[in-house]
Design an enzyme around this catalytic site. Structure first.
Site, PDB file in Angstrom:
ATOM      1  N   LYS A 100       0.825  -1.227   0.000  1.00  0.00           N
ATOM      2  CA  LYS A 100       0.000   0.000   0.000  1.00  0.00           C
ATOM      3  C   LYS A 100       0.850   1.264   0.000  1.00  0.00           C
ATOM      4  O   LYS A 100       0.458   2.273  -0.580  1.00  0.00           O
ATOM      5  CB  LYS A 100      -0.955  -0.010   1.204  1.00  0.00           C
ATOM      6  CG  LYS A 100      -0.235   0.080   2.546  1.00  0.00           C
ATOM      7  CD  LYS A 100      -1.166  -0.106   3.747  1.00  0.00           C
ATOM      8  CE  LYS A 100      -0.365  -0.032   5.026  1.00  0.00           C
ATOM      9  NZ  LYS A 100      -1.045  -0.580   6.191  1.00  0.00           N
ATOM     10  N   ARG A 103      -7.087  -0.833  17.113  1.00  0.00           N
ATOM     11  CA  ARG A 103      -7.581  -0.654  15.756  1.00  0.00           C
ATOM     12  C   ARG A 103      -8.377  -1.921  15.473  1.00  0.00           C
ATOM     13  O   ARG A 103      -9.222  -2.270  16.286  1.00  0.00           O
ATOM     14  CB  ARG A 103      -6.419  -0.412  14.773  1.00  0.00           C
ATOM     15  CG  ARG A 103      -6.862   0.367  13.534  1.00  0.00           C
ATOM     16  CD  ARG A 103      -5.716   0.655  12.568  1.00  0.00           C
ATOM     17  NE  ARG A 103      -5.271  -0.547  11.869  1.00  0.00           N
ATOM     18  CZ  ARG A 103      -4.272  -0.558  10.991  1.00  0.00           C
ATOM     19  NH1 ARG A 103      -3.593   0.550  10.729  1.00  0.00           N
ATOM     20  NH2 ARG A 103      -3.928  -1.669  10.383  1.00  0.00           N
TER      21      ARG A 103
HETATM   22  C1  LIG Z   1       0.031  -1.195   6.870  1.00  0.00           C
HETATM   23  C2  LIG Z   1      -0.094  -2.497   7.487  1.00  0.00           C
HETATM   24  C3  LIG Z   1       1.025  -3.317   7.645  1.00  0.00           C
HETATM   25  C4  LIG Z   1       2.414  -2.876   7.244  1.00  0.00           C
HETATM   26  O1  LIG Z   1       2.932  -1.962   8.177  1.00  0.00           O
HETATM   27  P1  LIG Z   1       4.445  -1.432   8.078  1.00  0.00           P
HETATM   28  O2  LIG Z   1       4.632  -0.647   9.321  1.00  0.00           O
HETATM   29  O3  LIG Z   1       4.520  -0.605   6.856  1.00  0.00           O
HETATM   30  O4  LIG Z   1       5.313  -2.623   8.019  1.00  0.00           O
HETATM   31  C5  LIG Z   1       0.850  -4.567   8.171  1.00  0.00           C
HETATM   32  N1  LIG Z   1      -0.377  -4.994   8.565  1.00  0.00           N
HETATM   33  C6  LIG Z   1      -1.473  -4.225   8.447  1.00  0.00           C
HETATM   34  C7  LIG Z   1      -2.787  -4.770   8.906  1.00  0.00           C
HETATM   35  C8  LIG Z   1      -1.363  -2.945   7.919  1.00  0.00           C
HETATM   36  O5  LIG Z   1      -2.466  -2.186   7.820  1.00  0.00           O
END
Ligand SMILES: *Cc1c(COP(=O)(O)O)cnc(C)c1O
Length: 597
Positions: free
Chosen positions: A36, A131
């Site tokens: 993302k 969350r």
């Molecule tokens: C964005 C996200 C990640 C990745 O997080 P980073 O800090 O970029 O490694 C992993 N799991 C979920 C559910 C996320 O929303």
């Protein structure tokens, strides 16, 4: 190249991916890469897959579809708890999803049955970050119902910490997740194949824990792309922090006051700006603003200060940096800046593709062939600047032993001065320039040729004389073609006084250099340390106006035909100086300065 742009270095992304995947893999943890943050750019997705990643995850189905359309070969995981309204698309367009609402899972089940598919799910558990996630007390109840749903396969459980409240994924939190996994497996007589412990913020837990427990998986974004750990923003050892670089152009540069002139109200965004009085400063304006990128997430590479930004402008204090209108200014990015820059349609995405060693060598050999053609027709206006022996200087130099007796390491006067400045720069770094070779007579060049030829004949007894000639000529010029006969060529390496050794340039063992294709200056298959050392050596000489040879990282030319071709000059200043000239110069100037043999 167009600006503003983001330079995306695929080689560095691949490097970060491989380092992290082998680090986590050493304790049995697989990595999923989260795309993302880079808008699922297909070139980036492809390099991740090429680096061994099997599952790519994204928060948006549109991004997953983009990768599928570009034919990226991976399993796709949707990581944002799906909207109930997109349940059908979840079934059709993704392979797996993270879930935390039973009603949504039920809807997914209905569409899976309708389309004759099995959709895999990972159930998320709330462990304190507040969350997504089912409360641990509700978990058994939910799983009991999930297991009755058709079209759904429970792949595992997971949690997500750090992102919303900054709650650290400590050993305690991970132990809870492990214990939950074990108790669920026991209670329902099932095997969970994925226990997903979190994201990039799990790095410190991993480094400090002795036992990773039941955790089999992490979902990484930031650490792969930016090479840092998110909770402390500290760089992770051995990773690149500059796989992404944002580049903007200076559109105005003027001396102006550091504080505004007039009564102060609210700025364009409704804030009351504050300014530090630094007197008159060099203010530069960059053509990029908060409409393009989260400016607070930018770190300049140069010693400049970001004073503020508007929708379309970033204002900087250029300090002492050598900027002018039209200059490029580069920044590394924090996560917020990366996401916004990748999303901005105003910022062009410049993919820097790694090339294979084979492709690189082919390009270099073609360039070298053309170069030789051009040097053959390059006119020379000999300026008869004298040769001076580097041995008579008081520069801090090391002289590599020569096969030529009484070798004097002669260079043109201009080159002599340049070497002096280079050696001074190295002094300041605890290093010393090694002069391997400088002016050579034809006799000297012939000796080198003969020596290498007899070496190669012994090494390859089956090869014909012609083949031997070809190999030798890859690195040693026939006597009349060597730029060493001009006094404008220098062969150099660097000695590290602290480590007490010749620096590693990738093909050398101390002073001995193996002559092979890895000697081409930017060969991709040499170690990172050697790459850095070559960069240092080449930059020192290039900053003094030399050009580095196409095939030999230690050979530098100035003033001669090789240099004139590379620098697009009309003619070269230094032609061949035969031994007889050098000797007669000596006779005319017995009191040194102009030199001799
Ligand atoms: C964005 C996200 C990640 C990745 O997080 P980073 O800090 O970029 O490694 C992993 N799991 C979920 C559910 C996320 O929303």
């Amino acid at each position: 190249m167009s600006t503003p742009r983001i330079d995306i270095n695929l080689r560095k992304i691949a490097h970060n991916t491989k380092v992290l995947s082998s680090l986590f893999g050493s304790k049995g943890i697989d990595i999923i890469v989260v795309t993302k943050g880079v808008c699922a750019h297909p070139h980036i997705a492809n390099i991740l897959v090429k680096s061994g990643v099997k599952i790519l995850a994204d928060s948006r189905i549109a991004n997953i579809k983009k990768m599928q359309k570009a034919n990226v070969k991976a399993t796709f995981l949707l990581i944002r708890t799906p909207m109930i309204s997109q349940a059908e698309s979840v079934v059709l367009d993704t392979d797996m999803s993270l879930n935390s609402e039973l009603s949504v899972i039920k809807k997914i089940s209905e569409f899976a049955i309708l389309h004759g598919k099995i959709h895999k799910i990972i159930i998320m558990i709330e462990l304190g970050d507040l969350r997504e996630g089912i409360m641990p007390s509700q978990l058994e109840n939910t799983i009991k119902k999930v297991l009755t749903l058709k079209g759904i396969k429970l792949e595992g459980i997971g949690t997500n910490l750090a992102c919303f409240s900054g709650v650290k994924p400590t050993a305690e939190k991970m132990n809870i997740l492990s214990a939950i996994a074990t108790s669920i497996e026991k209670k329902f007589h099932i095997k969970l194949s994925i226990i997903s412990g979190g994201n990039s913020a799990n790095y410190n837990w991993f480094k400090t824990t002795k036992d990773v427990g039941r955790i089999t998986n992490l979902r990484l974004g930031e650490s792969i792309f930016l090479g840092n750990e998110p909770l402390t923003r500290k760089p992770i050892p051995k990773l690149y922090q500059d796989a992404f670089m944002l580049v903007a152009e200076v559109i105005e540069l003027k001396n102006k006051s550091s504080v505004p002139n007039g009564e102060i109200g609210l700025d364009a965004f409704g804030n009351k700006p504050k300014f530090k009085d630094q007197g008159m400063i060099r203010r530069a304006i960059l053509a990029m603003g908060v409409q393009d990128v989260m400016v607070t997430g930018l770190t300049p590479k140069l010693d400049i200060e970001i004073l503020g930004a508007g929708g379309d402008h970033i204002i900087i204090n250029a300090k002492k940096e050598d900027l002018k209108v039209g200059s490029d200014v580069s920044f590394t990015l924090k996560y917020g800046a990366l996401v916004t820059a990748m999303n901005s349609s105003y910022i062009s995405k410049n993919i820097i593709t790694p090339i294979s060693a084979k492709e690189y060598c082919a390009i270099i050999e073609e360039k070298d062939r053309l170069h030789k053609k051009n040097t053959a027709i390059m006119p020379i206006k000999e300026d008869y600047t004298p040769l001076i022996s580097l041995q008579d200087s008081d520069f801090n130099l090391i002289f590599e032993k020569s096969i030529q007796k009484n070798y004097r390491y002669l260079v043109r006067k201009e080159v002599y001065k340049k070497i002096g400045r280079i050696s001074k720069l190295l002094d300041a770094q605890g290093k010393k320039l090694i002069i391997r070779s400088a002016w050579r007579s034809f006799e000297h060049q012939q000796k080198l040729w003969d020596q290498k030829t007899s070496f190669m004949k012994k090494k390859y007894p089956k090869k014909t004389a012609e083949e031997i000639n070809e190999i030798v000529s890859m690195f040693i010029a026939p006597k009349r073609q060597s730029t060493h006969s001009t006094g404008g060529a220098v062969d150099a390496l660097i000695y590290d006084l602290r480590k007490k050794c010749v620096m590693d340039f990738g093909t050398n063992n101390g002073l001995h250099i193996d002559l092979n294709k890895k000697c081409y200056p930017k060969h991709p298959d040499i170690n990172e340390e050697a790459k850095k050392n070559r960069k240092l050596l080449i930059k020192l000489f290039e900053d003094e106006g030399f050009v580095c040879d196409h095939k030999e990282y230690w050979h530098f030319d100035y003033g001669n035909i090789g240099w004139a071709v590379e620098k697009n000059k009309e003619y070269a200043n230094y032609g061949i100086l035969k031994a007889s000239y050098v000797q007669s110069t000596t006779l005319n100037h017995p009191d040194k300065v102009f030199y001799y043999l």
